[in-house]
Motif scaffolding. Structure first.
Motif, PDB file in Angstrom:
ATOM      1  N   VAL A  89       0.839  -1.136  -0.007  1.00 42.15           N
ATOM      2  CA  VAL A  89       0.090  -0.129   0.048  1.00 42.15           C
ATOM      3  C   VAL A  89       0.963   1.294   0.122  1.00 42.15           C
ATOM      4  N   ASN A  90       0.720   2.081  -0.963  1.00 38.20           N
ATOM      5  CA  ASN A  90       1.455   3.229  -1.097  1.00 38.20           C
ATOM      6  C   ASN A  90       1.227   4.580  -0.753  1.00 38.20           C
ATOM      7  N   VAL A  91      -0.380   4.563  -0.264  1.00 32.55           N
ATOM      8  CA  VAL A  91      -0.817   5.968   0.208  1.00 32.55           C
ATOM      9  C   VAL A  91      -1.511   5.718   1.391  1.00 32.55           C
ATOM     10  N   ALA A  92      -1.728   6.817   2.192  1.00 31.78           N
ATOM     11  CA  ALA A  92      -2.552   6.892   3.154  1.00 31.78           C
ATOM     12  C   ALA A  92      -3.681   7.765   3.343  1.00 31.78           C
ATOM     13  N   GLU A  93      -4.674   7.758   4.000  1.00 26.50           N
ATOM     14  CA  GLU A  93      -5.767   8.580   4.068  1.00 26.50           C
ATOM     15  C   GLU A  93      -5.338   9.878   4.254  1.00 26.50           C
ATOM     16  N   GLY A  94      -5.784  10.924   3.383  1.00 23.86           N
ATOM     17  CA  GLY A  94      -5.508  12.389   3.465  1.00 23.86           C
ATOM     18  C   GLY A  94      -4.389  12.654   2.579  1.00 23.86           C
ATOM     19  N   ASP A  95      -3.853  11.757   1.734  1.00 27.90           N
ATOM     20  CA  ASP A  95      -2.513  11.949   0.956  1.00 27.90           C
ATOM     21  C   ASP A  95      -3.327  12.450  -0.529  1.00 27.90           C
ATOM     22  N   ALA A  96      -2.476  13.589  -0.882  1.00 32.27           N
ATOM     23  CA  ALA A  96      -2.827  13.792  -2.441  1.00 32.27           C
ATOM     24  C   ALA A  96      -2.084  13.165  -3.418  1.00 32.27           C
ATOM     25  N   VAL A  97      -2.792  12.671  -4.393  1.00 29.14           N
ATOM     26  CA  VAL A  97      -2.362  11.764  -5.515  1.00 29.14           C
ATOM     27  C   VAL A  97      -2.495  12.610  -6.883  1.00 29.14           C
ATOM     28  N   GLN A  98      -1.747  12.143  -7.952  1.00 33.76           N
ATOM     29  CA  GLN A  98      -1.822  12.533  -9.052  1.00 33.76           C
ATOM     30  C   GLN A  98      -2.255  11.359  -9.905  1.00 33.76           C
ATOM     31  N   GLU A  99      -2.927  11.568 -11.018  1.00 34.82           N
ATOM     32  CA  GLU A  99      -3.502  10.533 -12.000  1.00 34.82           C
ATOM     33  C   GLU A  99      -2.367   9.798 -12.476  1.00 34.82           C
ATOM     34  N   GLY A 100      -2.485   8.295 -12.136  1.00 36.29           N
ATOM     35  CA  GLY A 100      -1.608   7.417 -12.575  1.00 36.29           C
ATOM     36  C   GLY A 100      -0.603   6.903 -11.759  1.00 36.29           C
ATOM     37  N   ASP A 101      -0.456   7.673 -10.435  1.00 36.59           N
ATOM     38  CA  ASP A 101       0.031   7.206  -9.367  1.00 36.59           C
ATOM     39  C   ASP A 101      -0.384   5.831  -9.061  1.00 36.59           C
ATOM     40  N   VAL A 102       0.836   4.982  -8.551  1.00 34.74           N
ATOM     41  CA  VAL A 102       0.406   3.732  -7.840  1.00 34.74           C
ATOM     42  C   VAL A 102      -0.110   3.761  -6.466  1.00 34.74           C
ATOM     43  N   LEU A 103      -1.318   3.213  -6.194  1.00 36.05           N
ATOM     44  CA  LEU A 103      -1.893   3.233  -5.064  1.00 36.05           C
ATOM     45  C   LEU A 103      -1.588   1.776  -4.157  1.00 36.05           C
ATOM     46  N   LEU A 104      -1.556   0.603  -4.886  1.00 36.47           N
ATOM     47  CA  LEU A 104      -1.346  -0.303  -3.971  1.00 36.47           C
ATOM     48  C   LEU A 104      -0.955  -1.427  -5.206  1.00 36.47           C
ATOM     49  N   THR A 105      -0.526  -2.728  -4.698  1.00 37.23           N
ATOM     50  CA  THR A 105      -0.184  -3.933  -5.630  1.00 37.23           C
ATOM     51  C   THR A 105      -1.184  -5.126  -4.918  1.00 37.23           C
ATOM     52  N   VAL A 106      -1.335  -6.035  -5.742  1.00 39.41           N
ATOM     53  CA  VAL A 106      -2.173  -7.252  -5.199  1.00 39.41           C
ATOM     54  C   VAL A 106      -1.200  -8.392  -5.634  1.00 39.41           C
ATOM     55  N   LYS A 107      -1.111  -9.376  -4.726  1.00 37.36           N
ATOM     56  CA  LYS A 107      -0.506 -10.701  -4.905  1.00 37.36           C
ATOM     57  C   LYS A 107      -1.546 -11.590  -5.286  1.00 37.36           C
ATOM     58  N   ASN A 108      -1.222 -11.983  -6.681  1.00 38.28           N
ATOM     59  CA  ASN A 108      -2.306 -13.352  -7.060  1.00 38.28           C
ATOM     60  C   ASN A 108      -1.521 -14.327  -7.697  1.00 38.28           C
ATOM     61  N   ASP A 109      -1.437 -15.678  -7.164  1.00 36.26           N
ATOM     62  CA  ASP A 109      -0.697 -16.677  -7.522  1.00 36.26           C
ATOM     63  C   ASP A 109      -1.119 -17.248  -8.866  1.00 36.26           C
ATOM     64  N   GLU A 110      -2.530 -17.178  -8.894  1.00 32.49           N
ATOM     65  CA  GLU A 110      -3.046 -17.850 -10.188  1.00 32.49           C
ATOM     66  C   GLU A 110      -2.586 -16.858 -11.636  1.00 32.49           C
ATOM     67  N   LEU A 111      -2.403 -15.545 -11.044  1.00 35.85           N
ATOM     68  CA  LEU A 111      -1.997 -14.607 -12.329  1.00 35.85           C
ATOM     69  C   LEU A 111      -0.464 -15.051 -12.929  1.00 35.85           C
ATOM     70  N   ASP A 112       0.289 -15.479 -11.817  1.00 34.11           N
ATOM     71  CA  ASP A 112       1.465 -15.684 -11.910  1.00 34.11           C
ATOM     72  C   ASP A 112       1.759 -17.082 -12.769  1.00 34.11           C
ATOM     73  N   LYS A 113       0.950 -17.901 -12.287  1.00 33.19           N
ATOM     74  CA  LYS A 113       0.725 -19.156 -12.702  1.00 33.19           C
ATOM     75  C   LYS A 113       0.347 -19.456 -14.323  1.00 33.19           C
ATOM     76  N   ALA A 114      -0.453 -18.172 -14.473  1.00 27.08           N
ATOM     77  CA  ALA A 114      -1.040 -18.033 -15.881  1.00 27.08           C
ATOM     78  C   ALA A 114      -0.156 -17.576 -16.909  1.00 27.08           C
ATOM     79  N   ILE A 115       0.915 -16.554 -16.379  1.00 29.04           N
ATOM     80  CA  ILE A 115       1.897 -16.132 -17.087  1.00 29.04           C
ATOM     81  C   ILE A 115       3.148 -17.366 -17.507  1.00 29.04           C
ATOM     82  N   ARG A 116       3.258 -18.180 -16.177  1.00 29.94           N
ATOM     83  CA  ARG A 116       4.337 -19.241 -16.722  1.00 29.94           C
ATOM     84  C   ARG A 116       3.528 -20.516 -17.794  1.00 29.94           C
ATOM     85  N   ASP A 117       2.111 -20.518 -17.590  1.00 32.36           N
ATOM     86  CA  ASP A 117       1.812 -21.514 -18.480  1.00 32.36           C
ATOM     87  C   ASP A 117       1.628 -20.893 -19.670  1.00 32.36           C
ATOM     88  N   ALA A 118       1.363 -19.600 -20.071  1.00 35.03           N
ATOM     89  CA  ALA A 118       1.493 -19.016 -21.258  1.00 35.03           C
ATOM     90  C   ALA A 118       2.953 -19.027 -21.942  1.00 35.03           C
TER      91      ALA A 118
END
Length: 743
Positions: A89-118
């Motif tokens: 999580v890269n922001v907190a409540e009250g922070d000012a953000v600009q369009e395109g800023d990374v707010l957070l990232t999600v870990k998803n093992d199924e998506l990683d497996k899908a890339i390997r399978d592809a």
């Protein structure tokens, strides 16, 4: 004995007359005392007394006040497009953000497996293309190689290729298929990569983070269910929606300035501006606006420069400026408030009392007559019993003057079981009845079974009614009515259960006494089992008459039941539709079905006609009273012209003056209505005594229903508004200059 009864009725009527005269004397005396009491100050100066008071000098502002919740003009809720676990999580409540800023990232093992399978699919597809191309090249070379076939003498007899053309075509198709598979694998890889990119959540627009539900390690699904992971709002401008009632909405327009304060931010006052006014009324139930069913309209205001500490959802108290007058004299509201209703009425006590007499008489007539009519209706319905609407009286004489027997009644009950809970028979007879403490008296004897009491709504006050077994066994038991107990044992409350009485030549044991029925008065009756009476009493009296009645099923169409019963009897006993005049016992046969419900309907129709007549009679008095009120209010307006002019000069509006004089008119009518209700109820009791003595209804109780009381209140208010409106409007339309000049 009959002369004694007449003497008692005359004595009771005399008591009621004396009581009525005493009440009338008390009422007249109270009115005379009130007039003499009120007249003591009636000769003074009726003009209102003027007083002096202080005024303020300064800026005068008038505003409409309302409240609502502060909200951002625009906001967006951000949720990941893919599920999984929050990794960063890269922001907190009250922070000012600009369009395109990374707010957070999600870990998803199924998506990683899908890339390997592809990736594996792409490699396999490329290998397939290579193998297919090699096979194609080999087949094509073989196809292009031509071999000469010679005979034994060395002559060339034919030419033969190393591969067939079909083999080349198959190899070509295999190459194309492998290349298509490679294209599909590359596309699947691109999709997997694109889906993996969705694990990175970016800001869709610039603004401030106002809601933060994202936590490292939490599931995106549970956080989203809480109302969204992240909410970004543009806090450079904020808006407030308030509700303004229908009285003030016409004074509000788009563009008007307003001031907004906040309960959570003491000392902060921000400028606002009306941006939108709803054209359709809302529900009037908003928790921040006018509630309680008042008609309101939504008004939106813009706060162009909100304070940094202002948060969405804070309660804003808004004042929409209607007018602002600098450097003016401000007069206290008590100088123009219309609170003179009570003093104006008390200043003319005698005139006010005489004016309400018409209202008193009219309301008293309505209350007295309607309560007496409702009391008579209740008494008659009480006589018929609680279950009267379900009873059906059956009179049937088959042709040749044959009388129905108990067997016929039992057959009828079986055939019509779908319409009736039961059908039974009973008989009336007369016989001498005596006890150990009384002489022999002629009484009505009702021979019936235990079901008769249920259908008639008769209940035992002491003891019980006889049972089905006692009827079957022809037991010598009797149930006495309230008047019969008094006749035989000296007092209506005497305990007769267990004692014996003599009916005819036989002795019966009293098993119960019925609750006293005031509508029956001095009517004496005794109830014995039908089978007992058949053996002991009815057989000895040629005048005894067998009667039949049915108890219809609950919620049944009583008129339909009666019609089906009539059709059944006429068909079964071959009775023609045209009954001869004069009743049963004819050669052709006779059938007549009657219901208590028809009697109740006819009673209701008759009572409604009486009510209408009562309202018509009372309406004349109310009309006269209303005209008297209008006359008095016009006189009041004339006497108080200078007062009205002064109030209008100080700022009182037409609506204020109209409301004052209407309130005076309504107050007079309500006072008259209250007195009229009291007088009417007393008159109803007096009339009930006369009606009870004349018609044989002892202890007739007048009934005042809530509908009658509400009707009286509505009539009073209606008369006050109807006959007070013209004087009130006349006072409101006076010109203040001309009124102040009036002498």
């Amino acid at each position: 004995m009959e002369s004694l009864m007449r003497h008692r009725r005359a004595r009771r009527r005399k008591k009621l007359i004396v009581g009525g005269i005493v009440c009338a004397i008390v009422l007249v005396g109270a009115i005379a005392w009130g007039v003499s009491k009120f007249t003591g100050n009636a000769g003074g100066d009726d003009a209102p007394q003027l007083m002096t008071t202080f005024v303020d000098r300064g800026d005068f502002t008038e505003a409409v006040e309302a409240s609502g919740a502060a909200k951002p003009v625009t906001s967006v809720v951000v949720n990941p497009e893919v599920g999984g676990t929050i990794e960063t999580v890269n922001v907190a409540e009250g922070d000012a953000v600009q369009e395109g800023d990374v707010l957070l990232t999600v870990k998803n093992d199924e998506l990683d497996k899908a890339i390997r399978d592809a990736e594996m699919g792409v490699r396999n597809a490329k290998l397939g293309v290579s193998q297919a191309q090699s096979t194609y090249d080999t087949t094509l070379d073989a196809y292009n190689k031509i071999e000469e076939i010679k005979d034994e003498e060395g002559n060339v007899i034919e030419y033969k290729r190393g591969a067939e053309g079909s083999d080349v075509d198959a190899a070509t198709f295999a190459v194309e298929s492998a290349r298509n598979s490679l294209s599909d694998a590359q596309e699947a890889y691109s999709i997997a990569v694109a889906n993996a990119e969705k694990r990175t959540v970016r800001a869709p627009k610039s603004g401030s983070v106002v809601v933060m539900n994202a936590q490292v390690g939490a599931s995106t699904d549970s956080a989203a269910n809480a109302g969204g992971l992240i909410q970004i709002a543009d806090l450079s401008q904020m808006t407030v929606k308030v509700q303004v009632n229908e009285v003030d909405i016409s004074r509000v327009s788009v563009g008007q300035m307003a001031k907004a304060t906040f309960s959570a931010l003491p000392g902060v006052e921000l400028d606002a501006q009306v941006t939108r006014i709803a054209t359709v009324a809302g529900s009037g139930e908003d928790s921040h606006g006018y509630g309680g069913g008042v008609v309101t309209y939504d008004v939106s205001l813009l706060i162009p420069q909100p304070a940094a500490e202002l948060k969405p959802g804070m309660t804003a108290n808004v004042q929409i400026m209607l007018q602002s007058v600098p450097d003016t004299l401000m007069v206290p509201s008590s100088c123009v408030a219309m609170d003179e209703t009570g003093s104006a009425l008390l200043a003319n006590r005698v005139r006010s009392l005489l004016t309400i007499l018409g209202i008193v008489i009219g309301i008293a007539a309505v209350i007295a007559l309607t309560s007496l009519i409702d009391g008579m209706r209740a008494a008659i319905v009480g006589q018929l019993g609680l279950n009267a609407a379900r009873t059906v009286e059956i009179v049937c004489w088959p042709p040749n003057n044959r009388q129905l027997t108990e067997a016929d009644v039992e057959t009828m009950a079986r055939d019509l079981a779908g319409d009736y809970d039961f059908i039974t028979c009973y008989a009336y007879a007369r016989s001498s009845v005596s006890s150990s403490t009384s002489t022999s008296e002629e009484m009505d004897i009702t021979a019936c079974d235990e079901k008769f009491f249920e259908a008639r709504g008769l209940k035992a006050e002491k003891g019980r009614v006889f049972t089905a077994e006692e009827n079957e066994e022809s037991s010598m038991v009797v149930v006495l009515g309230g008047a019969s107990v008094k006749k035989l044992f000296g007092r209506a409350d005497a305990d007769a259960v267990g004692k014996t009485v003599r009916i005819g030549n036989d002795t019966y044991t009293v098993v119960g006494t019925l609750e006293s029925d005031s509508i029956q008065g001095d009517w004496c009756v005794a109830y014995i089992p039908y089978r007992t009476a058949k053996v002991r009493l009815i057989g000895q009296q040629s005048g005894a008459m067998l009667s039949i009645f049915g108890f219809a099923r609950e919620n049944a169409d009583i008129y339909g039941v009666a019609e089906r019963t009539d059709s059944y009897l006429r068909t079964k006993y071959n009775i023609s539709e045209a009954d001869p005049d004069g009743g049963g016992g004819s050669e052709e046969g006779y059938c007549y079905i009657s219901t208590a419900q028809s009697m109740l309907d006819q009673l209701e129709s008759t009572m409604s006609s009486f009510r209408l007549m009562a309202f018509a009679v009372a309406g004349i008095s109310l009309l006269v009273g209303g005209i008297g009120i209008m006359n008095m209010m016009l006189t009041n307006v004339t006497e108080r012209i200078r007062e009205i002019g002064l109030r209008k000069a100080l700022g009182a509006k037409r609506a204020d003056i109209t409301a004052q004089f209407l309130l005076e008119s309504i107050a007079i009518c309500i006072v008259g209505g209250v007195i009229g209700v009291a007088v009417g109820y007393g008159a109803a009791w007096l009339l009930a005594g006369f009606a009870g003595s004349s018609l044989g209804y002892e202890n007739l109780v007048p009934v005042i229903t809530p509908q009658t009381a509400l009707l009286a209140a509505g009539i009073c208010c209606g008369i006050g508004v109807l006959f007070g409106f013209y004087p009130a409007r006349r006072a409101a339309r006076l010109d203040p200059v001309e009124a102040l000049r009036y002498q």
